[in-house]
Enzyme design. Structure first.
Site, PDB file in Angstrom:
ATOM      1  N   GLU A 131      10.768  -4.666  -1.697  1.00 22.05           N
ATOM      2  CA  GLU A 131      11.754  -4.787  -2.783  1.00 22.05           C
ATOM      3  C   GLU A 131      12.965  -3.939  -2.397  1.00 22.05           C
ATOM      4  O   GLU A 131      12.897  -3.146  -1.457  1.00 22.05           O
ATOM      5  CB  GLU A 131      11.142  -4.290  -4.104  1.00 22.05           C
ATOM      6  CG  GLU A 131       9.965  -5.156  -4.540  1.00 22.05           C
ATOM      7  CD  GLU A 131       9.407  -4.793  -5.913  1.00 22.05           C
ATOM      8  OE1 GLU A 131       9.880  -3.794  -6.530  1.00 22.05           O
ATOM      9  OE2 GLU A 131       8.501  -5.502  -6.361  1.00 22.05           O
ATOM     10  N   PRO A 132      14.083  -4.068  -3.145  1.00 20.02           N
ATOM     11  CA  PRO A 132      15.261  -3.264  -2.773  1.00 20.02           C
ATOM     12  C   PRO A 132      14.935  -1.766  -2.712  1.00 20.02           C
ATOM     13  O   PRO A 132      15.457  -1.047  -1.872  1.00 20.02           O
ATOM     14  CB  PRO A 132      16.263  -3.566  -3.892  1.00 20.02           C
ATOM     15  CG  PRO A 132      15.881  -4.923  -4.369  1.00 20.02           C
ATOM     16  CD  PRO A 132      14.387  -5.008  -4.242  1.00 20.02           C
ATOM     17  N   GLY A 135       9.802  -0.310   0.837  1.00 17.75           N
ATOM     18  CA  GLY A 135       9.270  -1.115   1.931  1.00 17.75           C
ATOM     19  C   GLY A 135       7.960  -0.505   2.389  1.00 17.75           C
ATOM     20  O   GLY A 135       6.891  -1.087   2.234  1.00 17.75           O
ATOM     21  N   GLU A 379       6.757  -4.942   9.630  1.00 16.00           N
ATOM     22  CA  GLU A 379       5.280  -4.820   9.577  1.00 16.00           C
ATOM     23  C   GLU A 379       4.844  -3.352   9.612  1.00 16.00           C
ATOM     24  O   GLU A 379       3.767  -3.033  10.093  1.00 16.00           O
ATOM     25  CB  GLU A 379       4.677  -5.469  10.799  1.00 16.00           C
ATOM     26  CG  GLU A 379       3.983  -6.764  10.788  1.00 16.00           C
ATOM     27  CD  GLU A 379       4.261  -7.911   9.921  1.00 16.00           C
ATOM     28  OE1 GLU A 379       3.346  -8.170   9.180  1.00 16.00           O
ATOM     29  OE2 GLU A 379       5.294  -8.575   9.957  1.00 16.00           O
TER      30      GLU A 379
HETATM   31  C1  LIG Z   1      14.730  -8.271   9.556  1.00 13.54           C
HETATM   32  C2  LIG Z   1      13.661  -7.833   8.621  1.00 13.54           C
HETATM   33  C3  LIG Z   1      12.699  -8.726   8.177  1.00 13.54           C
HETATM   34  C4  LIG Z   1      11.731  -8.336   7.243  1.00 13.54           C
HETATM   35  N1  LIG Z   1      10.814  -9.261   6.778  1.00 13.54           N
HETATM   36  C5  LIG Z   1       9.989  -8.917   5.757  1.00 13.54           C
HETATM   37  C6  LIG Z   1       9.135  -9.897   5.151  1.00 13.54           C
HETATM   38  O1  LIG Z   1       9.083 -11.045   5.572  1.00 13.54           O
HETATM   39  N2  LIG Z   1       8.410  -9.530   4.062  1.00 13.54           N
HETATM   40  C7  LIG Z   1       8.421  -8.270   3.571  1.00 13.54           C
HETATM   41  O2  LIG Z   1       7.728  -8.005   2.594  1.00 13.54           O
HETATM   42  N3  LIG Z   1       9.194  -7.294   4.151  1.00 13.54           N
HETATM   43  C8  LIG Z   1       9.971  -7.603   5.222  1.00 13.54           C
HETATM   44  N4  LIG Z   1      10.774  -6.641   5.807  1.00 13.54           N
HETATM   45  C9  LIG Z   1      10.789  -5.299   5.246  1.00 13.54           C
HETATM   46  C10 LIG Z   1      10.112  -4.283   6.148  1.00 13.54           C
HETATM   47  O3  LIG Z   1       8.718  -4.451   6.080  1.00 13.54           O
HETATM   48  C11 LIG Z   1      10.551  -2.881   5.671  1.00 13.54           C
HETATM   49  O4  LIG Z   1      11.936  -2.756   5.982  1.00 13.54           O
HETATM   50  C12 LIG Z   1       9.762  -1.780   6.313  1.00 13.54           C
HETATM   51  O5  LIG Z   1       8.433  -1.780   5.850  1.00 13.54           O
HETATM   52  C13 LIG Z   1      10.383  -0.395   6.029  1.00 13.54           C
HETATM   53  O6  LIG Z   1      10.653  -0.251   4.675  1.00 13.54           O
HETATM   54  P1  LIG Z   1      12.087   0.267   4.176  1.00 13.54           P
HETATM   55  O7  LIG Z   1      13.095  -0.538   4.874  1.00 13.54           O
HETATM   56  O8  LIG Z   1      12.081   0.242   2.697  1.00 13.54           O
HETATM   57  O9  LIG Z   1      12.179   1.737   4.679  1.00 13.54           O
HETATM   58  P2  LIG Z   1      11.631   3.030   3.892  1.00 13.54           P
HETATM   59  O10 LIG Z   1      10.243   2.798   3.433  1.00 13.54           O
HETATM   60  O11 LIG Z   1      12.632   3.413   2.874  1.00 13.54           O
HETATM   61  O12 LIG Z   1      11.630   4.091   5.057  1.00 13.54           O
HETATM   62  C14 LIG Z   1      12.829   4.728   5.527  1.00 13.54           C
HETATM   63  C15 LIG Z   1      12.435   5.704   6.624  1.00 13.54           C
HETATM   64  O13 LIG Z   1      11.539   6.702   6.114  1.00 13.54           O
HETATM   65  C16 LIG Z   1      10.335   6.715   6.849  1.00 13.54           C
HETATM   66  N5  LIG Z   1       9.209   6.998   5.961  1.00 13.54           N
HETATM   67  C17 LIG Z   1       8.889   6.364   4.801  1.00 13.54           C
HETATM   68  N6  LIG Z   1       7.790   6.913   4.251  1.00 13.54           N
HETATM   69  C18 LIG Z   1       7.402   7.915   5.076  1.00 13.54           C
HETATM   70  C19 LIG Z   1       6.318   8.850   5.067  1.00 13.54           C
HETATM   71  N7  LIG Z   1       5.401   8.847   4.105  1.00 13.54           N
HETATM   72  N8  LIG Z   1       6.250   9.742   6.076  1.00 13.54           N
HETATM   73  C20 LIG Z   1       7.171   9.748   7.071  1.00 13.54           C
HETATM   74  N9  LIG Z   1       8.198   8.882   7.151  1.00 13.54           N
HETATM   75  C21 LIG Z   1       8.306   7.975   6.156  1.00 13.54           C
HETATM   76  C22 LIG Z   1      10.232   5.321   7.461  1.00 13.54           C
HETATM   77  O14 LIG Z   1       9.391   5.305   8.615  1.00 13.54           O
HETATM   78  C23 LIG Z   1      11.690   5.041   7.793  1.00 13.54           C
HETATM   79  O15 LIG Z   1      12.027   5.669   8.991  1.00 13.54           O
HETATM   80  C24 LIG Z   1      11.714  -7.004   6.781  1.00 13.54           C
HETATM   81  C25 LIG Z   1      12.656  -6.083   7.259  1.00 13.54           C
HETATM   82  C26 LIG Z   1      13.623  -6.479   8.171  1.00 13.54           C
HETATM   83  C27 LIG Z   1      14.649  -5.483   8.631  1.00 13.54           C
END
Ligand SMILES: Cc1cc2nc3c(=O)[nH]c(=O)nc-3n(C[C@H](O)[C@H](O)[C@H](O)COP(=O)(O)OP(=O)(O)OC[C@H]3O[C@@H](n4cnc5c(N)ncnc54)[C@H](O)[C@@H]3O)c2cc1C
Length: 401
Positions: A131-132, A135, A379
């Site tokens: 969601e926005p 992730g 993933e």
């Molecule tokens: C091109 C693309 C395609 C995608 N396709 C899909 C899809 O088909 N379906 C779907 O559901 N999602 C999809 N995603 C979403 C993707 O799974 C998420 O972007 C990913 O899981 C990371 O989540 P976030 O972007 O919210 O980052 P965040 O969760 O906000 O994380 C930001 C940073 O903080 C770090 N972090 C977060 N929590 C912790 C922790 N506990 N300890 C240490 N570090 C942490 C992360 O590693 C990252 O470096 C896609 C993303 C992209 C870019």
């Protein structure tokens, strides 16, 4: 070893499938990939070709019209396809995850209805957790389903759906309070809904809008979208598995095989980067000889090839573990982590070998350089993989003092 990334112990059928896919990649994907990518154009002709080869049903059981192949066969095909163009493997990947979730967790009626259509590539899958506002932290999902008679009403916004526009079936994870009192652990109050829709953009079903494609730095061609649910009504028989509250586990199961798939993509992209690097290094001359003759460049090639081999071995190991029926979260996490990091490094080395030309859009390595970072995120990020790996290690190596 003649070439990199060979896999021992494959059956004749597996070898035949891989040969066919490799030929398709060399003939139909590599020659057009960079041009299509630069135009951000959906590779319809390639997708039609993959349909004809039966790749959309590769792992779907034969009784539902698929080829009934193993995760290993699937992952090796993905590796070949990503070697050609990573976006094409992305088109197959979410379809494969949804089909896998249906096979593992669907009711008989859901399997009978969806799997034959998915095997034929007529129904194409996307999956939606992010969601926005989240992730990595799936437990923080805010989209919600409320029961209303024999239906559920879904509201909320989803983000980053790979194939959000081109798919006709989306597995959507939302919070469902029905039967789960206040205070229930977040992962026990989530449900996966099988949402059918028209492909395309705008209002694709009453209450469901796919606004448009997100403009990305790479991984172009394949559409990535948002999804907005505003009073979306879904019948109760479209709850995956028929029972609410199991969605988190179903999705995690799907993502686990998805991780092997992302590892395979990393292997494929790294292989292509190596091929480009080793070829360019023999053509470019400096100081009177091919740059491949300079030891510094040879060392780079040696490091790149070693990384390609190591990532491939770990990916194959993770796939085989799952195929044997064993839990593979540790192996899948390690393979995804290592293959995506190595992929980024191998691509960067191939880019450096190209000198200034690597910066030109005329050279394929420029595309790979923009594609590789996606594998570090999708993933589950590297940090999330390390959390999974760390937890499992502490389970296995519990201190017995
Ligand atoms: C091109 C693309 C395609 C995608 N396709 C899909 C899809 O088909 N379906 C779907 O559901 N999602 C999809 N995603 C979403 C993707 O799974 C998420 O972007 C990913 O899981 C990371 O989540 P976030 O972007 O919210 O980052 P965040 O969760 O906000 O994380 C930001 C940073 O903080 C770090 N972090 C977060 N929590 C912790 C922790 N506990 N300890 C240490 N570090 C942490 C992360 O590693 C990252 O470096 C896609 C993303 C992209 C870019």
């Amino acid at each position: 070893m003649a070439r990199l990334a060979q896999t021992a112990g494959l059956t004749d059928v597996q070898q035949e499938i891989l040969k066919t896919v490799r030929e398709f990649v060399d003939k139909e994907i590599i020659p057009v990939a960079t041009e299509l990518e630069h135009r951000d154009e959906y590779p319809q002709q390639i997708v039609d070709g993959l349909k004809e080869l039966g790749l959309f049903g590769l792992m779907i059981p034969e009784e539902y019209g698929g080829l009934g192949e193993s995760l290993l066969t699937y992952a090796l095909c993905v590796e070949e396809i990503a070697r050609g163009w990573m976006s094409v493997s992305g088109i197959i990947n979410t379809h494969f995850i949804v089909a896998y979730m249906l096979k593992q967790h669907g009711t008989q009626e859901q399997k009978d209805y969806f799997l034959p259509r998915m095997a034929a590539g007529e129904t194409r899958g996307a999956f939606s957790m992010s969601e926005p506002g989240l992730g990595s932290d799936v437990s923080a999902i805010t989209s919600k389903a409320v029961k209303d008679g024999e239906e559920y009403v879904l509201n909320g916004q989803k983000m980053w759906l790979t194939n959000g526009g081109t798919s006709s079936l989306v597995a959507v994870l939302v919070r469902s309070d029905e039967g789960h009192p206040e205070g229930t652990a977040p992962h026990k109050s989530m449900t996966t809904f099988l949402v059918e829709k028209e492909p395309g953009f705008g209002e694709v079903r009453p209450g469901l809008t796919i606004p448009g494609k997100i403009d990305k730095m790479g991984y172009k061609g394949v559409d990535t979208t948002e999804l907005i649910m505003d009073g979306l009504r879904i019948p109760a028989n479209r709850v995956l598995g028929g029972t609410t509250g199991r969605g988190f586990y179903q999705m995690m199961d799907g993502v686990e095989v998805g991780r092997v798939n992302v590892a395979a993509r990393g292997c494929g992209v790294a292989q292509r980067a190596f091929e480009l690097g080793v070829s360019y290094a023999q053509q470019r001359h400096t100081f009177g000889k091919a740059i491949a003759e300079h030891q510094a460049i040879q060392f780079k090639l040696a490091e790149m090839a070693t990384k390609v081999e190591a990532a491939h071995a770990m990916m194959v190991n993770a796939a085989r573990k799952k195929d044997s029926g064993e839990r593979n979260d540790l192996e899948a996490g390690m393979a995804k982590y290592l293959a995506s990091e190595y992929c980024k490094e191998v691509v960067e080395d191939a880019f450096r070998i190209h000198g200034g030309y690597g910066f030109s859009k005329e050279y394929e390595i420029e595309r790979l350089y923009r594609e590789a970072p996606m594998l570090l995120i999708g993933e589950g990020t590297a940090e999330i993989q390390k959390m999974i790996i760390g937890r499992r290690l502490l389970e296995e190596y519990r201190f017995q003092g």
